[in-house]
Scaffold this motif. Structure first.
Motif, PDB file in Angstrom:
ATOM      1  N   LEU A 181       0.880  -1.175   0.000  1.00  0.00           N
ATOM      2  CA  LEU A 181       0.000   0.000   0.000  1.00  0.00           C
ATOM      3  C   LEU A 181       0.915   1.221   0.000  1.00  0.00           C
ATOM      4  CD1 LEU A 181      -2.663  -1.029   2.702  1.00  0.00           C
ATOM      5  CD2 LEU A 181      -2.853  -1.231   0.218  1.00  0.00           C
ATOM      6  N   ILE A 182       1.123   1.759  -1.192  1.00  0.00           N
ATOM      7  CA  ILE A 182       2.018   2.917  -1.340  1.00  0.00           C
ATOM      8  C   ILE A 182       1.147   4.044  -1.862  1.00  0.00           C
ATOM      9  CG2 ILE A 182       4.097   3.789  -2.522  1.00  0.00           C
ATOM     10  CD1 ILE A 182       5.028   0.847  -2.763  1.00  0.00           C
ATOM     11  N   TYR A 183       0.736   4.933  -1.004  1.00  0.00           N
ATOM     12  CA  TYR A 183      -0.211   5.953  -1.469  1.00  0.00           C
ATOM     13  C   TYR A 183      -0.048   7.277  -0.716  1.00  0.00           C
ATOM     14  CZ  TYR A 183      -3.095   4.837   2.629  1.00  0.00           C
ATOM     15  OH  TYR A 183      -3.551   4.650   3.913  1.00  0.00           O
ATOM     16  N   GLY A 184      -0.690   8.305  -1.257  1.00  0.00           N
ATOM     17  CA  GLY A 184      -0.573   9.656  -0.690  1.00  0.00           C
ATOM     18  C   GLY A 184       0.297  10.493  -1.613  1.00  0.00           C
ATOM     19  N   ASN A 185       0.493  11.775  -1.264  1.00  0.00           N
ATOM     20  CA  ASN A 185       1.298  12.662  -2.114  1.00  0.00           C
ATOM     21  C   ASN A 185       2.767  12.642  -1.751  1.00  0.00           C
ATOM     22  OD1 ASN A 185      -0.670  13.747  -3.785  1.00  0.00           O
ATOM     23  ND2 ASN A 185      -1.394  15.057  -2.135  1.00  0.00           N
ATOM     24  N   ALA A 186       3.116  11.809  -0.769  1.00  0.00           N
ATOM     25  CA  ALA A 186       4.501  11.864  -0.303  1.00  0.00           C
ATOM     26  C   ALA A 186       5.041  10.451  -0.138  1.00  0.00           C
ATOM     27  CB  ALA A 186       4.559  12.631   1.007  1.00  0.00           C
ATOM     28  N   THR A 187       4.910   9.628  -1.179  1.00  0.00           N
ATOM     29  CA  THR A 187       5.398   8.253  -1.093  1.00  0.00           C
ATOM     30  C   THR A 187       6.932   8.225  -1.132  1.00  0.00           C
ATOM     31  OG1 THR A 187       5.199   8.064  -3.471  1.00  0.00           O
ATOM     32  CG2 THR A 187       3.355   7.246  -2.171  1.00  0.00           C
ATOM     33  N   ARG A 188       7.506   9.316  -1.633  1.00  0.00           N
ATOM     34  CA  ARG A 188       8.972   9.433  -1.648  1.00  0.00           C
ATOM     35  C   ARG A 188       9.312  10.893  -1.337  1.00  0.00           C
ATOM     36  NH1 ARG A 188      12.377   5.733  -3.664  1.00  0.00           N
ATOM     37  NH2 ARG A 188      14.471   6.418  -4.065  1.00  0.00           N
ATOM     38  N   VAL A 189       9.511  11.174  -0.052  1.00  0.00           N
ATOM     39  CA  VAL A 189       9.875  12.538   0.359  1.00  0.00           C
ATOM     40  C   VAL A 189      11.369  12.689   0.116  1.00  0.00           C
ATOM     41  CG1 VAL A 189      10.019  14.138   2.319  1.00  0.00           C
ATOM     42  CG2 VAL A 189       8.051  12.594   2.108  1.00  0.00           C
ATOM     43  N   MET A 190      11.740  13.775  -0.557  1.00  0.00           N
ATOM     44  CA  MET A 190      13.143  13.941  -0.936  1.00  0.00           C
ATOM     45  C   MET A 190      13.877  14.854   0.058  1.00  0.00           C
ATOM     46  SD  MET A 190      12.700  11.978  -3.406  1.00  0.00           S
ATOM     47  CE  MET A 190      14.211  11.889  -4.355  1.00  0.00           C
ATOM     48  N   SER A 191      15.198  14.813  -0.004  1.00  0.00           N
ATOM     49  CA  SER A 191      16.033  15.679   0.843  1.00  0.00           C
ATOM     50  C   SER A 191      15.703  17.144   0.542  1.00  0.00           C
ATOM     51  CB  SER A 191      17.503  15.405   0.521  1.00  0.00           C
ATOM     52  OG  SER A 191      18.291  16.541   0.800  1.00  0.00           O
TER      53      SER A 191
END
Ligand code: TYM
Length: 334
Positions: A181-191
C-alpha cells in the motif's frame, strides 16, 4: 484462490529519530488504515543490526520509535505494536525463507547494491538476506496489506516471490501474496537540500530532513533554507520536472493538507516560493508540535512503554506461533 483474512503489517527500523519521510510515506497511513483493518506495527530491531549499532543507542531508539507510533496516533489498545526480536517467529520463518529465496533475487535488490557499494565482500550477511527477514515479518502473520514508502516496493515484490515459491515448492496455498500500500502525495519525500536524493536518517546534513522531534524554530529554519527557485510557482507539475526540490516542497505541502498537487498548484501558481515555504512551515509545525510533545511525555514514562511492548509481544506471539507450527509441518520438521 483461497480468501485470506485481511491483515495489515508494517515495520520501522529503530536507527535514529524518525523524519518527515517516515511519517508522510508510512506512519500517517498506518494511522488511517487502523479504521479499516486489523493492524500489526513492528519496531524492526533485527533489521537495524544488519549494520553496526551502538547497543545503548539501539535500546533508546527502540523506545523512541514505539513512542513515535503512539504519538502519531496508532491505537495500541486496538492494534498490535511490538518489538521484532521479542517474537521468535520472525527468525524462525526467516531461516525457512533463507532456504526458499534465491541468491540471484537478493543480488538484484537495489537497496543492497546502494548500501553495500564497493564494499560488497565486507558487509554483513544479514544486510544481504534482509529482504528474506522482511518477508518473514509480513508472512509470520499471513498479512495481506503492507503500507510502506516507495523505497520498499522492490522488497515487497520479493516477499511476493518468496510466498509464491514456498507455495509452489511445497504444493500448498498457505501464504497470501502481500499487497504493497504505497499511497498519498509523499510516497517518496526527498532531501530538502538535494531533490534527487530521498530524505533519510543517514544524510550527513541535518538541514536535509525534518525530524518528528524538531522544535518549531528548527522546522521553520530548515524549510526557509530548503533549496527552491527564484522563478514564480508554475501552474502545472510538468513544469517542475527538472526542479525536483520545488516539486518536493509542493508534494509535502499537499500531503500535509491532504489535498491533490493540482489543488496546491492552483492556490500558489504565480506566487513566490517564499510564500509557499511560510505556509509549509506553519503546516508542519501544526502536525509535528503535538507529536513532539507526546513523544517526550511517553519517553518520560518508560515503564508504560515497556508494558505496551510486553502486551504487544504476547498478542503477536499468539498469532504467529500457530503459523510457525503449520510451516514446520509443511516443510517436514514435524
Ligand atoms: P525504514 O525503517 O527505512 O522506513 C520506515 C518506513 O518509512 C518509509 N520511508 C519513506 N517514505 C517516504 N519518503 C522517504 N524519504 C522515506 N524514508 C523512509 C519506508 O518506505 C518505510 O515504509 N525494510 C523497512 C522496514 C521493514 C518492513 C518490514 C516494512 C522491515 N520489515 C515488513 C514493511 C513490512 C525499512 O527499512 O524501513
Amino acid at each position: 484462490m483461497t480468501k485470506f483474512q485481511e491483515r495489515v503489517f508494517s515495520g520501522v527500523q529503530p536507527t535514529g529519530t524518525l523524519h518527515l519521510g517516515n511519517y508522510l510515506g508510512a506512519i500517517k497511513n498506518f494511522v488511517e488504515l487502523q479504521n479499516k483493518y486489523n493492524c500489526i506495527y513492528c519496531v524492526v530491531d533485527q533489521h537495524a543490526i544488519t549494520v553496526e549499532q551502538n547497543p545503548v543507542e539501539l535500546r533508546s531508539n527502540i523506545l523512541e520509535v514505539l513512542a513515535s507510533f503512539i504519538a502519531a496516533g496508532v491505537d495500541y489498545k486496538k492494534q498490535i505494536i511490538f518489538q521484532q526480536s521479542s517474537v521468535a517467529a520472525h527468525s524462525q520463518l526467516a531461516w525457512v525463507f533463507n532456504c526458499v529465496s534465491r541468491i540471484g533475487w537478493l543480488n538484484r535488490m537495489t537497496q543492497f547494491k546502494d548500501k553495500a557499494g564497493k564494499n560488497r565482500e565486507n558487509v554483513s550477511v544479514g544486510l544481504m538476506v534482509y529482504p528474506n527477514l522482511m518477508a518473514a515479518d509480513i508472512l509470520a502473520y499471513l498479512a495481506t496489506h503492507v503500507p510502506v514508502g516507495d523505497d520498499q516496493k522492490q522488497h515487497l515484490e520479493l516477499s511476493r516471490d518468496i510466498a509464491q515459491k514456498f507455495n509452489n515448492d511445497f504444493g500448498v496455498n498457505y501464504f497470501p501474496q502481500p499487497e504493497p500500500l504505497i499511497y498519498g502525495n509523499a510516497t517518496r519525500v526527498m532531501s530538502l537540500r538535494d531533490g534527487t536524493k530521498k530524505m533519510s536518517k543517514s544524510d550527513p546534513s541535518d538541514f536535509s530532513r525534518i525530524l518528528l522531534t524538531d522544535e518549531d524554530e528548527s522546522i521553520a529554519s530548515k524549510i526557509k533554507k530548503a533549496k527552491s527557485d527564484s522563478e514564480l510557482i508554475p501552474e502545472s507539475s510538468k513544469d517542475l520536472q527538472d526542479k525536483p526540490e520545488c516539486l518536493n516542497l509542493i508534494n509535502i505541502l499537499s500531503a500535509c493538507l491532504n489535498q491533490s498537487v493540482d489543488k496546491t498548484l492552483q492556490n500558489y501558481s504565480g506566487k513566490e516560493y517564499s510564500l509557499l515555504k511560510k505556509d509549509l512551515a506553519e503546516s508542519l509545525i501544526q502536525i509535528i508540535k503535538p507529536m513532539r510533545t507526546e513523544i517526550k511525555n511517553l519517553l518520560n514514562n518508560k515503564d508504560e512503554l515497556d508494558a505496551i511492548l510486553k502486551d504487544g509481544t504476547q498478542k503477536a506471539t499468539n498469532i504467529a506461533n500457530p503459523i510457525i507450527e503449520d510451516v514446520y509441518k509443511i516443510v517436514g520438521f514435524k
